[in-house]
Write a protein that holds these residues in place. Structure first.
Motif, PDB file in Angstrom:
ATOM      1  N   ARG A  83       0.763  -1.277   0.004  1.00 48.57           N
ATOM      2  CA  ARG A  83       0.159  -0.042   0.045  1.00 48.57           C
ATOM      3  C   ARG A  83       0.877   1.176  -0.039  1.00 48.57           C
ATOM      4  NH1 ARG A  83      -4.302   2.568  -1.596  1.00 48.57           N
ATOM      5  NH2 ARG A  83      -5.075   4.068  -0.327  1.00 48.57           N
ATOM      6  N   ALA A  84       1.820   1.280   0.729  1.00 46.32           N
ATOM      7  CA  ALA A  84       3.004   2.257   0.796  1.00 46.32           C
ATOM      8  C   ALA A  84       3.470   2.450  -0.565  1.00 46.32           C
ATOM      9  CB  ALA A  84       3.928   2.046   1.808  1.00 46.32           C
ATOM     10  N   ARG A  85       3.688   1.498  -1.277  1.00 50.45           N
ATOM     11  CA  ARG A  85       4.679   1.731  -2.644  1.00 50.45           C
ATOM     12  C   ARG A  85       3.428   2.271  -3.625  1.00 50.45           C
ATOM     13  NH1 ARG A  85       9.078   2.507  -4.009  1.00 50.45           N
ATOM     14  NH2 ARG A  85       8.038   3.815  -5.581  1.00 50.45           N
ATOM     15  N   GLN A  86       2.217   1.777  -3.397  1.00 45.72           N
ATOM     16  CA  GLN A  86       1.112   2.353  -4.145  1.00 45.72           C
ATOM     17  C   GLN A  86       0.765   3.808  -4.096  1.00 45.72           C
ATOM     18  OE1 GLN A  86      -2.987   0.920  -3.379  1.00 45.72           O
ATOM     19  NE2 GLN A  86      -3.686   1.463  -5.459  1.00 45.72           N
ATOM     20  N   LEU A  87       0.933   4.464  -2.794  1.00 48.88           N
ATOM     21  CA  LEU A  87       0.831   5.785  -2.761  1.00 48.88           C
ATOM     22  C   LEU A  87       1.956   6.461  -3.136  1.00 48.88           C
ATOM     23  CD1 LEU A  87      -0.577   5.316   1.008  1.00 48.88           C
ATOM     24  CD2 LEU A  87      -1.965   6.217  -0.959  1.00 48.88           C
ATOM     25  N   ILE A  88       3.106   6.220  -3.050  1.00 46.12           N
ATOM     26  CA  ILE A  88       4.278   6.744  -3.321  1.00 46.12           C
ATOM     27  C   ILE A  88       4.287   6.736  -5.090  1.00 46.12           C
ATOM     28  CG2 ILE A  88       6.901   6.699  -3.555  1.00 46.12           C
ATOM     29  CD1 ILE A  88       6.681   5.545  -0.708  1.00 46.12           C
ATOM     30  N   ASP A  89       3.751   5.579  -5.413  1.00 45.73           N
ATOM     31  CA  ASP A  89       3.498   5.780  -6.950  1.00 45.73           C
ATOM     32  C   ASP A  89       2.858   6.642  -7.506  1.00 45.73           C
ATOM     33  OD1 ASP A  89       5.568   3.697  -7.470  1.00 45.73           O
ATOM     34  OD2 ASP A  89       3.815   2.088  -7.375  1.00 45.73           O
TER      35      ASP A  89
END
Length: 196
Positions: A43-49
């Protein structure tokens, strides 16, 4: 998570890269990523993307769109020209001389001046000379012949022609009508709105 952020993540609405809202959106996305980075790495990776997508759009927008200041004079050049013009309204000013004040060629200067000031140099000088004449007519008892010379005009008849063309009245009639008005707002509005 705020609704506008969720909708941006789902692709429902396009991001507004150049707006303040986009900056706030990116900050919220990064805060959310920071809050879940330990518990939900995906989820953190999705937000950063999402933040990366907004930043990419911002860079693309700025690369594709011409700069709003392209072809304009730099702010320091505008200030220097205004100062020079105001200090020298009583003498003849040529486009070549004004271009020299800001170290530009006359042809480039003319185009940049028009983009910066909204009118060509000659028209701008005419407007400034008219306003200076109005100021002198309202604040002094000098004869129109002396006011004409103080505004860089050859004689009183040149002042009359200038006034008829820019204000729509002769200077004697304008002076009688506005002599009691002393605020600068009256000067500007009378220049723009005193045509018969």
């Amino acid at each position: 998570m705020p609704a506008h952020i969720a909708s941006n993540m789902n692709g429902d609405t396009p991001a507004e890269p150049s707006s303040l809202a986009s900056a706030h959106t990116m900050m919220e996305l990064l805060r959310s990523a920071d809050a879940v980075v330990v518990s939900d790495h995906a989820r953190a990776r999705q937000l950063i993307d999402c933040v990366m997508d907004i930043l990419r759009a911002t860079l693309d927008e700025h690369a594709d769109a011409p700069s709003a200041s392209a072809g304009r004079l730099a702010p320091w050049q505008e200030r220097r020209l205004k100062t020079h013009i105001e200090a020298n309204l009583s003498v003849s000013l040529t486009t070549a001389e004004l271009a020299g004040v800001v170290n530009l060629s006359p042809s480039y200067f003319s185009r940049a001046f028009k983009k910066s000031f909204g009118q060509p140099p000659h028209s701008y000088l005419t407007t400034r000379r008219t306003i200076r004449a109005q100021e002198l007519m309202l604040t002094t008892n000098e004869p129109l012949s002396q006011i004409a010379v103080a505004c860089g005009l050859v004689d009183q008849s040149a002042l009359c022609r200038l006034f008829r063309r820019t204000v729509g009245r002769n200077p004697h009639a304008w002076r009688r009508a506005f002599k009691g008005a002393r605020c600068s707002g009256v000067l500007q509005s009378s220049l723009l709105h005193s045509r018969p």
